[in-house]
Design a protein around this motif. Structure first.
Motif, PDB file in Angstrom:
ATOM      1  N   UNK A   2       0.847  -1.188   0.000  1.00 42.13           N
ATOM      2  CA  UNK A   2       0.000   0.000   0.000  1.00 42.13           C
ATOM      3  C   UNK A   2       0.883   1.239   0.000  1.00 42.13           C
ATOM      4  N   UNK A   3       0.260   2.369  -0.154  1.00 42.02           N
ATOM      5  CA  UNK A   3       0.991   3.636  -0.138  1.00 42.02           C
ATOM      6  C   UNK A   3       1.043   4.246   1.255  1.00 42.02           C
ATOM      7  N   UNK A   4       0.330   3.645   2.194  1.00 39.64           N
ATOM      8  CA  UNK A   4       0.243   4.210   3.542  1.00 39.64           C
ATOM      9  C   UNK A   4       1.571   4.123   4.300  1.00 39.64           C
ATOM     10  N   UNK A   5       2.197   2.959   4.251  1.00 38.26           N
ATOM     11  CA  UNK A   5       3.433   2.750   5.000  1.00 38.26           C
ATOM     12  C   UNK A   5       4.611   3.390   4.282  1.00 38.26           C
ATOM     13  N   UNK A  32       9.181   6.912   0.246  1.00 40.32           N
ATOM     14  CA  UNK A  32       8.801   5.522   0.438  1.00 40.32           C
ATOM     15  C   UNK A  32      10.005   4.629   0.156  1.00 40.32           C
ATOM     16  N   UNK A  33      10.159   3.588   0.932  1.00 41.94           N
ATOM     17  CA  UNK A  33      11.143   2.532   0.676  1.00 41.94           C
ATOM     18  C   UNK A  33      10.351   1.285   0.334  1.00 41.94           C
ATOM     19  N   UNK A  34      10.634   0.707  -0.829  1.00 36.30           N
ATOM     20  CA  UNK A  34       9.958  -0.513  -1.267  1.00 36.30           C
ATOM     21  C   UNK A  34      11.012  -1.522  -1.699  1.00 36.30           C
ATOM     22  N   UNK A  48       5.175  -1.173  -9.940  1.00 32.86           N
ATOM     23  CA  UNK A  48       4.053  -1.623  -9.109  1.00 32.86           C
ATOM     24  C   UNK A  48       3.606  -0.504  -8.172  1.00 32.86           C
ATOM     25  N   UNK A  49       4.568   0.224  -7.605  1.00 32.11           N
ATOM     26  CA  UNK A  49       4.240   1.339  -6.714  1.00 32.11           C
ATOM     27  C   UNK A  49       3.618   2.483  -7.502  1.00 32.11           C
ATOM     28  N   UNK A  50       4.149   2.762  -8.679  1.00 33.82           N
ATOM     29  CA  UNK A  50       3.600   3.813  -9.539  1.00 33.82           C
ATOM     30  C   UNK A  50       2.152   3.495  -9.914  1.00 33.82           C
ATOM     31  N   UNK A  51       1.887   2.243 -10.215  1.00 36.02           N
ATOM     32  CA  UNK A  51       0.524   1.799 -10.560  1.00 36.02           C
ATOM     33  C   UNK A  51      -0.456   2.109  -9.414  1.00 36.02           C
ATOM     34  N   UNK A  52      -0.046   1.803  -8.195  1.00 36.90           N
ATOM     35  CA  UNK A  52      -0.888   2.099  -7.029  1.00 36.90           C
ATOM     36  C   UNK A  52      -1.092   3.605  -6.859  1.00 36.90           C
TER      37      UNK A  52
END
Length: 114
Positions: A2-5, A32-34, A48-52
């Motif tokens: 998710x984008x929350x954390x 964000x660190x993913x 994947x993060x950009x998509x969200x």
């Protein structure tokens, strides 16, 4: 995922990570660190993060990447290396965020390695 954390990484192992600037609707941003073992390339994780983010009406920028070694038994996380496609992330910024999520861990970084 998710984008929350601020930090979302695999529970253990060695894997690629990206540092991402998430632009929020109030004209602010947050880092964000993913990092995930399923990411064959740094771009897989970023996309994947950009998509969200796009689905939420937000935008992002990849600030670079590297690798993370997460050893939950020893309570240690090492951040190092770089991304061929995105360059080296500011590991010290990534470590600050990781340390907040894992306060009882020893978290370090190095520009060495790939």
């Amino acid at each position: 995922m998710s984008l929350e954390q601020e930090v979302d990484i695999d529970a253990s192992g060695q894997f690629k990570y990206v540092l991402i600037n998430l632009y929020l609707k109030d004209d602010s941003s947050k880092l964000l660190v993913r990092g995930y073992g399923w990411g064959e390339y740094h771009d897989d994780i970023y996309q994947k993060t950009l998509e969200l983010a796009l689905a939420a009406g937000l935008d992002t920028e990849c600030l670079g990447g590297g690798r993370i070694r997460h050893d939950p038994d020893k309570k240690e996380i090492s951040v190092y290396g770089y991304s061929v496609g995105y360059g080296r992330a500011n590991h010290s910024e990534a470590v600050k965020l990781i340390q907040k999520k894992y306060p009882s861990y020893k978290v370090d970084w190095s520009n060495e390695g790939y």
